[in-house]
Every structure is written in C-alpha cells, then in structure tokens.
Design a protein around this motif. Sequence first.
Motif, PDB file in Angstrom:
ATOM      1  N   ASP A 163      -0.497   8.770   6.241  1.00 28.01           N
ATOM      2  CA  ASP A 163       0.473   9.820   6.564  1.00 28.01           C
ATOM      3  C   ASP A 163       1.642   9.795   5.585  1.00 28.01           C
ATOM      4  O   ASP A 163       2.183  10.831   5.210  1.00 28.01           O
ATOM      5  N   ILE A 164       2.031   8.589   5.177  1.00 32.03           N
ATOM      6  CA  ILE A 164       3.146   8.404   4.235  1.00 32.03           C
ATOM      7  C   ILE A 164       2.763   7.286   3.285  1.00 32.03           C
ATOM      8  O   ILE A 164       2.139   6.296   3.677  1.00 32.03           O
ATOM      9  N   TYR A 165       3.166   7.429   2.027  1.00 34.15           N
ATOM     10  CA  TYR A 165       2.844   6.464   0.978  1.00 34.15           C
ATOM     11  C   TYR A 165       4.167   5.993   0.379  1.00 34.15           C
ATOM     12  O   TYR A 165       4.907   6.791  -0.171  1.00 34.15           O
ATOM     13  N   LEU A 166       4.488   4.692   0.538  1.00 36.16           N
ATOM     14  CA  LEU A 166       5.791   4.173   0.115  1.00 36.16           C
ATOM     15  C   LEU A 166       5.636   3.049  -0.906  1.00 36.16           C
ATOM     16  O   LEU A 166       4.667   2.289  -0.883  1.00 36.16           O
ATOM     17  N   SER A 167       6.645   2.934  -1.758  1.00 37.03           N
ATOM     18  CA  SER A 167       6.719   1.798  -2.668  1.00 37.03           C
ATOM     19  C   SER A 167       7.193   0.568  -1.903  1.00 37.03           C
ATOM     20  O   SER A 167       7.992   0.665  -0.964  1.00 37.03           O
ATOM     21  N   LYS A 168       6.707  -0.610  -2.308  1.00 37.49           N
ATOM     22  CA  LYS A 168       7.167  -1.855  -1.697  1.00 37.49           C
ATOM     23  C   LYS A 168       8.638  -2.124  -1.994  1.00 37.49           C
ATOM     24  O   LYS A 168       9.241  -2.992  -1.375  1.00 37.49           O
TER      25      LYS A 168
END
Length: 240
Positions: free
Chosen positions: A105-110
Amino acid sequence: MRPPYLVAVVEDNPGLLADLVEFLDLRGFAVSGFGNAEAFFEAWPATRFDLLLLDVALPGVSGLEIAQRVRAQDVAGIGGATGVVMLTALDANDDHVLGLNAGADIYLSKRSSLEVIEAACHSVLRRLDRPDANFSSVGELWRLHARHWQLHAPNGTALDLTHTEAVLLFSLCEKPGKAVTREALLLRLGKQETLSSLRNLDNTASRLRRKVQAVCGMELPVRPSYGKGYTFTGYCEVDP
C-alpha cells in the motif's frame, strides 16, 4: 474500546526491528517482530495481522514474496484485507514498482523517521476503513514538575530527578510525539557534541527508563527515534 490492531514487523536488522516493535507498541498497536520470512510464516495465517511492515531485502524469502502470498489469500477471500507497508534501503523506481505490484500500500525508505512510518501505518488502516486506535488513553498522563526536578507517573507515584534527567525530559515533553535530536539535547544540557557526550546522553536515557520502572512500576514512554534522537511517545504536561 476495540482491541489494538495486530501488526507484524519483518526486518532482519535486529536494531531496527527492536526500535520498530518498541515504538509501535508504545503507539497502541499489538506488535510481533520477526527476523525473517520463515519466522513470520510460522505465525501466519493462524494469526491474522491487520498490517504488515516488511523489509524488502530479507535473507531467503523476500518481503515482496511475503506480500504476494498474503495478497493471494486476501484475493481468495481468506480473512480480511491486510495492509502492507514496505521498507527498503533502495530508492530505484524499478524497486518501487516491484513493491507496489507485489501488493504494497505504501513504499518507504528505511531512512524515514519512526513518526513517518507510524503515520503510514495509520494511513493504510484508514484506507482499509479501519479507524485509528489511540496510542494511549487521556488518563495516561505524565506530569513533569521541572522547577522541582520531579516526575509524576500516571499511576500517581512521584520520582525525584537529577538536573540532567529533568532537562532531558523537559526538552522531550516540549515536543511530545516528535523526535528531538541528540545534538539539540546536548545543546540544552550545555554539553559539547563529542563522542563521549553522546554516549553519556544515551546512558542517561537508559538509566532514567530503568529508574522510572523501578520506582514507579511503569515504563517511561521515551524511545530512541531511529537515526535521529529521542521521542516522548505518551501524553505529558509540564510545570515549568
């Protein structure tokens, strides 16, 4: 009040895994941490998680494969829809496309702060038409009497603080829910930014949490913000 949402965090970095589990648990989620996909699949699908927080590049079975398997059951109508938030150290567009196509649903950077990751979790739950859970009740109020160097826990117990502890808590309670950098905390304490000072600051925070637990019988909601500093994650009131 509904039970807390069940969140699974699958991350092979032990430090980040511990930070995520601890932080999200403080924010009102019921969190289970897994170091790899195999450990996750021992719990799922017997445990139906509301939300998955997945590292893309896991050893062995990847986070992408976890998302695909979970989505396949969602499509088959086995259990309700599951939210998926992907975490990655990679920023390439192709990797984003793979993650989204796998069902994220959401793609985030660490590199995202814990607060941004938490906001993403709430956003996904809203999209799934699940109202957010409060991370604590209004009754869970910590009171800091800065002038008297004293902390009052929600259960009514009081704790005497050292000057350093009082300044540390005052700085964090000024901005509850927001990360305060180690550099800003050292500035408030009148300390130079040296390796020794940073180490002493971390030791002070750890000792304070143990002290509060021992005296008050409660866990102080002060958490390290991954890659940043510290955050007061509860409700607080400050008497200057």
